[in-house]
Scaffold this active site. Structure first.
Site, mmCIF file in Angstrom:
data_model
loop_
_atom_site.group_PDB
_atom_site.id
_atom_site.type_symbol
_atom_site.label_atom_id
_atom_site.label_comp_id
_atom_site.label_asym_id
_atom_site.label_seq_id
_atom_site.Cartn_x
_atom_site.Cartn_y
_atom_site.Cartn_z
ATOM 1 N N GLU A 317 0.829 -1.211 0.000
ATOM 2 C CA GLU A 317 0.000 0.000 0.000
ATOM 3 C C GLU A 317 0.863 1.260 0.000
ATOM 4 O O GLU A 317 0.615 2.214 0.734
ATOM 5 C CB GLU A 317 -0.955 -0.009 1.199
ATOM 6 C CG GLU A 317 -1.894 -1.221 1.179
ATOM 7 C CD GLU A 317 -2.924 -1.250 2.304
ATOM 8 O OE1 GLU A 317 -2.671 -0.673 3.368
ATOM 9 O OE2 GLU A 317 -3.987 -1.876 2.086
ATOM 10 N N ASP A 396 -8.138 -9.277 4.638
ATOM 11 C CA ASP A 396 -7.946 -8.072 5.446
ATOM 12 C C ASP A 396 -8.914 -7.973 6.618
ATOM 13 O O ASP A 396 -9.832 -7.158 6.575
ATOM 14 C CB ASP A 396 -8.079 -6.837 4.558
ATOM 15 C CG ASP A 396 -7.477 -5.606 5.205
ATOM 16 O OD1 ASP A 396 -6.952 -5.717 6.324
ATOM 17 O OD2 ASP A 396 -7.522 -4.521 4.578
ATOM 18 N N GLU A 418 -1.634 -11.868 13.363
ATOM 19 C CA GLU A 418 -2.044 -10.482 13.620
ATOM 20 C C GLU A 418 -3.571 -10.391 13.591
ATOM 21 O O GLU A 418 -4.211 -10.780 12.617
ATOM 22 C CB GLU A 418 -1.433 -9.569 12.552
ATOM 23 C CG GLU A 418 -1.748 -8.092 12.758
ATOM 24 C CD GLU A 418 -1.137 -7.191 11.679
ATOM 25 O OE1 GLU A 418 0.076 -7.315 11.381
ATOM 26 O OE2 GLU A 418 -1.877 -6.361 11.121
ATOM 27 N N GLU A 424 -12.140 -1.959 12.627
ATOM 28 C CA GLU A 424 -12.258 -1.362 11.298
ATOM 29 C C GLU A 424 -13.413 -1.955 10.488
ATOM 30 O O GLU A 424 -14.226 -1.223 9.930
ATOM 31 C CB GLU A 424 -10.927 -1.537 10.538
ATOM 32 C CG GLU A 424 -11.001 -1.048 9.102
ATOM 33 C CD GLU A 424 -9.676 -1.184 8.369
ATOM 34 O OE1 GLU A 424 -8.698 -1.687 8.961
ATOM 35 O OE2 GLU A 424 -9.622 -0.769 7.187
ATOM 36 N N GLU A 544 -22.069 -10.430 11.788
ATOM 37 C CA GLU A 544 -21.891 -11.163 10.529
ATOM 38 C C GLU A 544 -23.232 -11.317 9.800
ATOM 39 O O GLU A 544 -23.306 -11.177 8.582
ATOM 40 C CB GLU A 544 -21.306 -12.546 10.835
ATOM 41 C CG GLU A 544 -21.096 -13.406 9.603
ATOM 42 C CD GLU A 544 -20.584 -14.807 9.940
ATOM 43 O OE1 GLU A 544 -20.899 -15.314 11.038
ATOM 44 O OE2 GLU A 544 -19.880 -15.395 9.101
ATOM 45 N N TRP A 574 -8.643 -2.372 -5.598
ATOM 46 C CA TRP A 574 -8.214 -2.958 -4.331
ATOM 47 C C TRP A 574 -8.295 -4.478 -4.238
ATOM 48 O O TRP A 574 -7.900 -5.074 -3.237
ATOM 49 C CB TRP A 574 -9.003 -2.329 -3.170
ATOM 50 C CG TRP A 574 -8.669 -0.882 -3.009
ATOM 51 C CD1 TRP A 574 -9.355 0.178 -3.525
ATOM 52 C CD2 TRP A 574 -7.535 -0.332 -2.333
ATOM 53 N NE1 TRP A 574 -8.719 1.360 -3.201
ATOM 54 C CE2 TRP A 574 -7.590 1.072 -2.459
ATOM 55 C CE3 TRP A 574 -6.460 -0.884 -1.610
ATOM 56 C CZ2 TRP A 574 -6.639 1.934 -1.919
ATOM 57 C CZ3 TRP A 574 -5.505 -0.026 -1.065
ATOM 58 C CH2 TRP A 574 -5.600 1.358 -1.229
HETATM 59 O O1 GCW Z 1 -7.007 -2.934 6.612
HETATM 60 C C1 GCW Z 1 -6.095 -2.098 6.013
HETATM 61 C C2 GCW Z 1 -6.420 -0.737 6.496
HETATM 62 C C3 GCW Z 1 -5.263 0.215 6.373
HETATM 63 C C4 GCW Z 1 -4.065 -0.405 7.065
HETATM 64 C C5 GCW Z 1 -3.743 -1.723 6.382
HETATM 65 C C6 GCW Z 1 -2.583 -2.461 7.038
HETATM 66 C C7 GCW Z 1 -2.291 0.638 8.291
HETATM 67 O O2 GCW Z 1 -7.544 -0.274 5.804
HETATM 68 O O3 GCW Z 1 -5.648 1.417 6.966
HETATM 69 O O4 GCW Z 1 -2.946 0.445 7.080
HETATM 70 O O5 GCW Z 1 -4.849 -2.571 6.462
HETATM 71 O O6 GCW Z 1 -2.853 -3.416 7.733
HETATM 72 O O7 GCW Z 1 -1.438 -2.098 6.839
#
Ligand code: GCW
Length: 712
Positions: A317, A396, A418, A424, A544, A574
């Site tokens: 990113e 993610d 992690e 989020e 969920e 994305w």
């Molecule tokens: O989930 C995404 C987030 C980003 C984040 C990235 C990551 C810190 O939307 O904001 O950046 O993961 O884990 O690096």
């Protein structure tokens, strides 16, 4: 206590002084003074020396001052005590009951320890006559033992309590703060932060509010966290300077955290040699680059002798990384590891590497494959002080994803899993979404097939040499720390699971409830407990139900990731698509006809996930594109499942709101109000999710709800 007396609650529940000068009072989270009542009413003898022993002394002294107990720090003899907290190697004391207590602790250790040592952080708790004893080999063990006594309340002093032996399964239990020093134009002070500003930084500088940091450290130590990184993994110019010019700010934080057994780690920019060192390259194989990292790291340790190490997001990113120089991630990670090794530091190198400039027209590229494709071939090439930090899922932090196959693909590498405590994708601390059950599923997943080793085993490693557990923190300068007061439980649960990944998350939640809403200060403790379990236990599954169905993920508004946006990411770069059309929905990740992602799993799961017939319902659309009429194992069709779960999800949230109302007048009014207000938003938002998802799929498929409910 009865409801009429609840005016006193504030006094019982809040710390005396506002911690922020004239600022708002800060909620004590799971350490209200009342939680220390049982300890504070006792006669306590503390035996041993060290910085963390002083911390224990301070904790016990404050509790005893409040609740009438007494405390002695060795050398003291000939006193009657209820609790002894002692280091095993501390000198003998000429006090028969203390020595008897220590002997009981030693005996318990022999009996339960199975030849193992207590280590730096373990402790044993036993009874000797009327005395409870906590023994540890090192001061941190005493601190954890103390908080264990607090958690147990009166039970710690039960004469019939059998001896116990505790040692963390994982050596490093870490939180990553995505806090920016300078306010980021889009992401703000805290990236993906839902609890106000940062407790460390404000508008480009350190906040200097070390009292709050100290309170934070207590909270973390009490649930077992022992490492934190204090700046965002996206490292911009100002944040990069923490490594050099602004190291003093980090050292100040480290001084406070150290007293609670927590080490500081720093997110660094892979381009630091160029950005900060004036070099022309950051090539990991360049000699000057290596010399620069070695010298810079030495200066860090001169200032912070117990510095934990670096955290790196590279080639991801937009962050710089070794790819720029034609090197791979082992070259990159080993460069930093080499600089840290002489000082005992570790580099956490994130596996979150993927192409974020994908063409949505291209069906062959699959973001889910990326981490494995980049990292699995590097197994065995990382230095021993590298931990490869792997997001639990291949995409993610979604509400539901399969477990990342990387965690099963690198047996010769130290791996950390992690997690994301900050919500989020799980309601942003406006929704109740208790994540313990989800993390527990992740940790107990057996990637080689049922009955085999689990993710918990992988991150524990042989002889505790695994990479541990890491989570993105959910705390900010909000008076409740986490925005939603019930989101505190996620932080607590993370710490407790990192201490023992095999624990039952419901039992952990129960512990959190007892500490946060101490029965002795609660009008109807059983009602409070029951209500909180009813609201929280299943809240992740409720979330969920009303969001993206059957593991397909996303469907959130682009950018802030809050609320429904079914096609929000469908035509973006994305790599997060659902491919819904008039006939069906889902991503074909099979080997037979899709992206081949299923082939990244060991044979058992590769086979289970490969076919829609054997794939578990909750992940069906993650792995397969199926017609709306496809019949799930549950017996329902995909389309009817979508309708049913979305209606059910909203009903459950409405029930949460109703249940919460029972607690009005029974708990701290400010907590009550904050949660009530957030539940209103949750009902609103869940309704929006329900109606947008149902309407979207009704319009795509033309299939009516068999129960004829309102779809727009
Ligand atoms: O989930 C995404 C987030 C980003 C984040 C990235 C990551 C810190 O939307 O904001 O950046 O993961 O884990 O690096």
């Amino acid at each position: 206590m009865n409801a009429e007396e609840s005016v006193d609650l504030e006094q019982l529940m809040f710390v005396d002084e506002p911690m922020d000068g004239d600022g708002p009072r800060v909620h004590p989270a799971w350490l209200p003074p009342e939680a220390f009542r049982s300890l504070g009413a006792r006669r306590v003898l503390l035996h041993g020396e060290g910085l963390l022993v002083d911390t224990v002394l301070d904790e016990v002294s404050r509790a005893c001052a409040r609740y009438g107990g007494l405390v002695w720090h060795s050398p003291s003899w000939d006193v009657d005590v209820d609790l002894v907290l002692a280091l095993r190697d501390a000198a003998e004391l000429p006090n028969p009951s203390v020595e008897a207590a220590r002997a009981a602790g030693e005996a318990a250790l022999v009996e339960l320890g199975d030849g193992e040592t207590l280590g730096d952080e373990g402790f044993v708790l036993a009874r000797a006559g009327d005395v409870t004893v906590v023994l540890a080999d090192a001061p941190a063990g005493l601190l954890y033992g103390l908080f264990h006594v607090v958690r147990l309340c009166a039970a710690a002093f039960d004469p019939a309590r059998p001896p116990e032996w505790h040692r963390p399964a994982l050596r490093r239990r870490m939180l990553n703060h995505w806090d920016n020093v300078a306010v980021h134009p889009v992401m703000g002070q805290v990236e993906r932060g839902y609890a106000g500003g940062s407790i460390f930084w404000r508008d480009g500088r350190s906040r200097g509010d070390l009292d709050r940091v100290r309170e934070y450290a207590r909270l973390l130590a009490s649930c077992g966290v022992n490492a934190i990184s204090v700046n965002n993994v996206n490292v911009a110019r100002t944040e990069a300077l923490l490594l050099t010019e602004r190291l003093g700010d980090v050292a100040e934080i480290a001084d406070v955290l150290r007293r609670y057994g927590i080490r500081v780690h720093l997110s660094v920019s892979f381009a630091a040699p160029v950005l900060l060192g004036g070099l022309s390259t950051a090539d990991p194989l360049d000699e000057n680059v290596r010399v620069w990292w070695a010298a810079t790291t030495r200066r860090v340790y001169e200032r912070i002798p117990d510095f934990g190490g670096y955290l790196v997001k590279a080639d991801s990113e937009g962050q710089p990384g070794p790819f720029t120089y034609g090197r791979d991630h082992a070259d990159g990670a080993n460069l930093l590891a080499e600089a840290l090794a002489p000082h005992g530091g570790v580099v956490h190198w994130r596996a979150f590497v993927y192409n974020h400039h994908q063409d949505w027209r291209d069906r062959s590229t699959d973001r889910a494959r990326a981490a494995y494709d980049h990292f699995a071939p590097l197994d065995g090439r990382f230095r021993t002080n590298v931990v490869v930090q792997v997001k639990f899922g291949p995409v993610d932090f979604q509400t539901r994803e399969p477990i990342s196959p990387v965690l099963a693909a690198m047996p010769a590498t130290r791996l950390a899993v992690e997690l994301q405590v900050t919500q989020e994708y799980t309601g942003q601390q406006r929704h109740v979404c208790h994540l313990g059950p989800w993390w527990s599923e992740v940790l107990s997943f057996a990637p080689w097939g049922p009955g085999g080793r689990t993710i918990a085993d992988v991150v524990t490693g042989e002889a505790g040499a695994g990479g541990g557990m890491v989570a993105v923190a959910n705390v900010g300068d909000d008076p409740f720390w986490t925005g939603h007061p019930l989101a505190q439980a996620n932080l607590y649960t993370f710490g407790r699971l990192a201490w023992d990944p095999r624990r039952d998350p419901t039992a952990i939640l129960d512990e959190w409830i007892t500490l946060t809403f101490p029965p002795s200060a609660t009008a109807d403790a059983e009602l409070v407990r029951r209500t909180l379990h009813e609201i929280m236990d299943d809240s992740w599954r409720t979330y969920e139900r009303y969001t993206a169905p059957l593991g397909v993920g996303f469907m959130v508004n682009p950018g802030d990731h809050y609320g429904p946006g079914v096609d929000g990411y469908e035509y973006t770069r994305w790599g997060t698509y659902h491919f819904a059309d008039r006939d069906g929905v889902g991503v074909d990740r099979s080997r037979a006809s899709g992206t081949g992602f299923t082939g990244q799993y060991p044979p058992y799961w590769a086979q289970v996930y490969e076919s829609p017939e054997s794939c578990p319902d909750e992940l069906l659309l993650f792995f397969h594109h199926v017609p709306y009429g496809h019949v799930l194992h549950s017996g329902s069709t995909v389309i009817q499942h979508i309708y049913d779960t979305h209606f059910a999800g909203v009903e459950e949230v409405t029930a949460m709101r109703r249940r919460w109302q029972r607690l009005n007048g029974m708990i701290d009014p400010s907590v009550y109000e904050r949660v009530a207000e957030r539940l209103e938003e949750q009902v609103r938002c869940a309704t929006e999710w329900r109606d947008q998802i149902n309407t979207y799929f009704f319009r795509k498929s033309g299939v009516p709800d068999e129960r004829g409910r309102d779809i727009y």
